[in-house]
Design a protein around this motif. Structure first.
Motif, PDB file in Angstrom:
ATOM      1  N   LEU A 328       8.912  -7.083   6.569  1.00  0.00           N
ATOM      2  CA  LEU A 328      10.331  -7.387   6.769  1.00  0.00           C
ATOM      3  C   LEU A 328      11.231  -6.348   6.119  1.00  0.00           C
ATOM      4  CD1 LEU A 328      10.261 -11.255   6.183  1.00  0.00           C
ATOM      5  CD2 LEU A 328      10.730 -10.090   8.352  1.00  0.00           C
ATOM      6  N   ASP A 329      10.793  -5.782   4.997  1.00  0.00           N
ATOM      7  CA  ASP A 329      11.587  -4.763   4.306  1.00  0.00           C
ATOM      8  C   ASP A 329      10.653  -3.716   3.714  1.00  0.00           C
ATOM      9  OD1 ASP A 329      13.312  -3.194   2.928  1.00  0.00           O
ATOM     10  OD2 ASP A 329      14.316  -4.803   1.840  1.00  0.00           O
ATOM     11  N   PRO A 330      10.273  -2.706   4.518  1.00  0.00           N
ATOM     12  CA  PRO A 330       9.292  -1.710   4.068  1.00  0.00           C
ATOM     13  C   PRO A 330       9.804  -0.787   2.969  1.00  0.00           C
ATOM     14  CG  PRO A 330      10.207  -1.089   6.191  1.00  0.00           C
ATOM     15  CD  PRO A 330      10.694  -2.483   5.909  1.00  0.00           C
ATOM     16  N   SER A 331      11.089  -0.841   2.650  1.00  0.00           N
ATOM     17  CA  SER A 331      11.644   0.058   1.634  1.00  0.00           C
ATOM     18  C   SER A 331      11.458  -0.463   0.210  1.00  0.00           C
ATOM     19  CB  SER A 331      13.135   0.277   1.899  1.00  0.00           C
ATOM     20  OG  SER A 331      13.872  -0.916   1.682  1.00  0.00           O
ATOM     21  N   ARG A 332      10.987  -1.716   0.062  1.00  0.00           N
ATOM     22  CA  ARG A 332      10.931  -2.341  -1.261  1.00  0.00           C
ATOM     23  C   ARG A 332       9.636  -1.987  -1.991  1.00  0.00           C
ATOM     24  NH1 ARG A 332      14.399  -6.791  -1.779  1.00  0.00           N
ATOM     25  NH2 ARG A 332      13.420  -7.140  -3.817  1.00  0.00           N
ATOM     26  N   ASN A 333       9.754  -1.088  -2.949  1.00  0.00           N
ATOM     27  CA  ASN A 333       8.591  -0.681  -3.742  1.00  0.00           C
ATOM     28  C   ASN A 333       8.074  -1.809  -4.629  1.00  0.00           C
ATOM     29  OD1 ASN A 333       8.576   1.909  -2.691  1.00  0.00           O
ATOM     30  ND2 ASN A 333       9.966   2.688  -4.240  1.00  0.00           N
ATOM     31  N   ASP A 334       8.955  -2.752  -5.041  1.00  0.00           N
ATOM     32  CA  ASP A 334       8.503  -3.859  -5.890  1.00  0.00           C
ATOM     33  C   ASP A 334       7.541  -4.768  -5.135  1.00  0.00           C
ATOM     34  OD1 ASP A 334      10.728  -4.458  -4.301  1.00  0.00           O
ATOM     35  OD2 ASP A 334      11.368  -6.101  -5.593  1.00  0.00           O
ATOM     36  N   PHE A 335       7.741  -4.932  -3.823  1.00  0.00           N
ATOM     37  CA  PHE A 335       6.796  -5.715  -3.030  1.00  0.00           C
ATOM     38  C   PHE A 335       5.436  -5.015  -2.988  1.00  0.00           C
ATOM     39  CE2 PHE A 335      10.477  -7.392  -0.141  1.00  0.00           C
ATOM     40  CZ  PHE A 335      10.991  -8.102  -1.224  1.00  0.00           C
ATOM     41  N   ARG A 336       5.463  -3.704  -2.820  1.00  0.00           N
ATOM     42  CA  ARG A 336       4.219  -2.934  -2.751  1.00  0.00           C
ATOM     43  C   ARG A 336       3.472  -2.992  -4.089  1.00  0.00           C
ATOM     44  NH1 ARG A 336       4.070  -0.222   1.869  1.00  0.00           N
ATOM     45  NH2 ARG A 336       6.060  -0.008   2.983  1.00  0.00           N
ATOM     46  N   GLU A 337       4.218  -2.977  -5.158  1.00  0.00           N
ATOM     47  CA  GLU A 337       3.594  -3.080  -6.474  1.00  0.00           C
ATOM     48  C   GLU A 337       2.927  -4.446  -6.634  1.00  0.00           C
ATOM     49  OE1 GLU A 337       2.306  -2.215 -10.309  1.00  0.00           O
ATOM     50  OE2 GLU A 337       3.035  -0.899  -8.703  1.00  0.00           O
ATOM     51  N   ASN A 338       3.588  -5.498  -6.145  1.00  0.00           N
ATOM     52  CA  ASN A 338       2.975  -6.833  -6.191  1.00  0.00           C
ATOM     53  C   ASN A 338       1.653  -6.845  -5.417  1.00  0.00           C
ATOM     54  OD1 ASN A 338       4.985  -7.937  -7.740  1.00  0.00           O
ATOM     55  ND2 ASN A 338       6.075  -8.874  -6.035  1.00  0.00           N
ATOM     56  N   LEU A 339       1.671  -6.232  -4.236  1.00  0.00           N
ATOM     57  CA  LEU A 339       0.453  -6.198  -3.414  1.00  0.00           C
ATOM     58  C   LEU A 339      -0.644  -5.406  -4.121  1.00  0.00           C
ATOM     59  CD1 LEU A 339      -0.945  -6.888  -0.760  1.00  0.00           C
ATOM     60  CD2 LEU A 339       0.040  -4.794   0.215  1.00  0.00           C
ATOM     61  N   TYR A 340      -0.272  -4.301  -4.727  1.00  0.00           N
ATOM     62  CA  TYR A 340      -1.246  -3.468  -5.438  1.00  0.00           C
ATOM     63  C   TYR A 340      -1.891  -4.255  -6.589  1.00  0.00           C
ATOM     64  CZ  TYR A 340      -2.980   0.146  -8.622  1.00  0.00           C
ATOM     65  OH  TYR A 340      -3.750   0.897  -9.473  1.00  0.00           O
ATOM     66  N   GLN A 341      -1.059  -4.933  -7.395  1.00  0.00           N
ATOM     67  CA  GLN A 341      -1.584  -5.694  -8.527  1.00  0.00           C
ATOM     68  C   GLN A 341      -2.451  -6.861  -8.061  1.00  0.00           C
ATOM     69  OE1 GLN A 341      -1.468  -4.724 -11.549  1.00  0.00           O
ATOM     70  NE2 GLN A 341       0.033  -3.078 -11.318  1.00  0.00           N
ATOM     71  N   LEU A 342      -2.040  -7.513  -6.965  1.00  0.00           N
ATOM     72  CA  LEU A 342      -2.825  -8.629  -6.428  1.00  0.00           C
ATOM     73  C   LEU A 342      -4.200  -8.136  -5.963  1.00  0.00           C
ATOM     74  CD1 LEU A 342      -3.044 -11.574  -5.507  1.00  0.00           C
ATOM     75  CD2 LEU A 342      -1.929 -10.900  -3.370  1.00  0.00           C
ATOM     76  N   GLU A 343      -4.218  -7.012  -5.248  1.00  0.00           N
ATOM     77  CA  GLU A 343      -5.492  -6.496  -4.758  1.00  0.00           C
ATOM     78  C   GLU A 343      -6.393  -6.047  -5.903  1.00  0.00           C
ATOM     79  OE1 GLU A 343      -4.167  -3.525  -2.005  1.00  0.00           O
ATOM     80  OE2 GLU A 343      -4.239  -4.912  -0.295  1.00  0.00           O
ATOM     81  N   ARG A 344      -5.803  -5.549  -6.974  1.00  0.00           N
ATOM     82  CA  ARG A 344      -6.600  -5.173  -8.147  1.00  0.00           C
ATOM     83  C   ARG A 344      -7.303  -6.402  -8.736  1.00  0.00           C
ATOM     84  NH1 ARG A 344      -3.827  -1.862 -12.787  1.00  0.00           N
ATOM     85  NH2 ARG A 344      -5.941  -2.138 -13.556  1.00  0.00           N
ATOM     86  N   MET A 345      -6.610  -7.513  -8.754  1.00  0.00           N
ATOM     87  CA  MET A 345      -7.188  -8.745  -9.316  1.00  0.00           C
ATOM     88  C   MET A 345      -8.328  -9.260  -8.451  1.00  0.00           C
ATOM     89  SD  MET A 345      -3.884 -10.879 -10.648  1.00  0.00           S
ATOM     90  CE  MET A 345      -4.955 -12.172 -11.268  1.00  0.00           C
ATOM     91  N   GLN A 346      -8.306  -8.942  -7.159  1.00  0.00           N
ATOM     92  CA  GLN A 346      -9.322  -9.461  -6.252  1.00  0.00           C
ATOM     93  C   GLN A 346     -10.586  -8.607  -6.247  1.00  0.00           C
ATOM     94  OE1 GLN A 346      -6.410  -9.814  -2.819  1.00  0.00           O
ATOM     95  NE2 GLN A 346      -7.559 -11.694  -2.526  1.00  0.00           N
ATOM     96  N   ARG A 347     -10.508  -7.419  -6.861  1.00  0.00           N
ATOM     97  CA  ARG A 347     -11.680  -6.525  -6.840  1.00  0.00           C
ATOM     98  C   ARG A 347     -12.780  -7.031  -7.764  1.00  0.00           C
ATOM     99  NH1 ARG A 347      -8.008  -1.073  -7.362  1.00  0.00           N
ATOM    100  NH2 ARG A 347      -7.136  -1.140  -5.270  1.00  0.00           N
TER     101      ARG A 347
END
Length: 347
Positions: A328-347
């Motif tokens: 919905l808003d590809p410009s938001r780096n804070d959303f991407r950071e959330n996704l990055y941290q979430l994926e790290r937890m799933q590894r």
């Protein structure tokens, strides 16, 4: 002297930002010095040099010409802060342009317009203006222009391309330069027709440039010549809505909400945030979900729902919500950071 560049996609508000910065006595910002059609631009100088001697086709000679050009440019100014505009496509002017720019220790102001559908519409409107011979930014001088937009696959391809460009430069620029990211939509308190900028945004620019003389009475001479609402510009707006329905671009329609509805949404958001802070994640999620059902294009709410699922241990659905927020808003780096941290937890 501090040196800066305003980097953006065309029709993202650089003209407004440039004139506002020039209203400050210690800041000078000119237009696109890498624009081929500009008479005093580097590409024009480069082309003339090639016509005289083809050695300038070789990168090292072109790079030296670039240095000579910008050495003269900076020497011609005594303001404490000197800058100019570069558009995304102009980063292809020279190979390794980022390395040449880094030699001047430039700071990068990355200006993003979240609604890249509006940048495309603005481009089409500007083309129509030029065909009619209009140049002045004066609301009172001309009637607003209305246009018909193509709503087939070509539009979707254009929007996808613009989305990719924003994503690419949001990652590329901070890798090579000290970067301040600004969003056009955050400039104004009330509407895009404003000629001033919110003090907190100006403060972030002054701090970034190292300018201690903070002035908030700056005003741009630019007047918008067309309405901000998409439905007031596009003749075939219903076709546009139908074309984007159910796609990742649907939220770009940016439908304006009545004031009472917006006030209600603000109250619900505050309530959900209080519940979240108090540890009632399920309660906060219920409020966010009720808000999202009424506003399915709201990226912040989608991200909040993802965070709630995350806190509740439902990583799979958390990822789905955060990915939706990014769409919905590809410009938001804070959303991407959330996704990055979430994926790290799933590894």
């Amino acid at each position: 002297m501090s040196r800066f560049i305003v980097a953006s996609k065309q029709r993202s508000g650089t003209g407004f930002l440039e004139t506002l910065l020039n209203a400050h006595p210690n800041i000078f910002c000119t237009g696109e010095l890498l624009l081929p059609d500009r008479g005093d631009s580097f590409p024009r100088l480069w082309l003339e040099a090639i016509r005289k001697e083809d050695k300038y086709l070789v990168h090292k000679h072109a790079a030296n010409l670039f240095r000579q050009y910008f050495n003269r440019f900076y020497a011609a100014h005594d303001e404490p802060h000197v800058g100019y505009d570069i558009k995304y496509d102009q980063f292809n002017t020279l190979a390794k342009l980022e390395d040449l720019l880094a030699e001047y220790s430039v700071k990068m102001i990355h200006l993003i317009r979240r609604n890249y559908l509006k940048t495309y519409i603005s481009l089409l409107v500007n083309i129509e203006k030029q065909s009619r011979g209009r140049k002045a930014h004066d609301l009172k001088k001309y009637d607003p222009i209305r246009i018909r937009i193509n709503t087939d696959e070509r539009l979707h391809n254009e929007l996808a391309k613009r989305k990719r460009e924003i994503e690419y430069f949001a990652e590329f620029l901070p890798k090579h330069f000290e970067t301040l990211t600004l969003y056009y939509e955050d400039f104004f308190d009330n509407s895009e027709e404003s000629q001033t900028m919110k003090p907190e945004v100006l403060h972030s620019i002054f701090s970034f440039l190292g300018e201690g003389r903070e002035r908030y009475d700056l005003e741009s001479p630019i007047r918008k010549t067309n309405p901000s609402r998409i439905e007031d510009i596009i003749v075939n707006y219903d076709e546009l809505v139908s074309s984007l329905a159910g796609t990742e671009f649907e939220g770009l329609l940016d439908k304006e909400k009545p004031q009472a509805v917006q006030a209600s949404n603000d109250a619900l958001m505050e309530r959900a945030q209080i519940l979240f802070t108090q540890g009632d994640i399920s309660g906060a999620e219920k409020v966010f979900m009720s808000m999202f059902r009424l506003d399915t294009a709201n990226a912040d709410i989608a991200n909040n729902l993802g965070v709630c699922r995350w806190k509740l241990g439902d990583f799979s659905h958390a990822k789905e919500w955060i990915v939706k927020a990014i769409q919905l808003d590809p410009s938001r780096n804070d959303f991407r950071e959330n996704l990055y941290q979430l994926e790290r937890m799933q590894r």
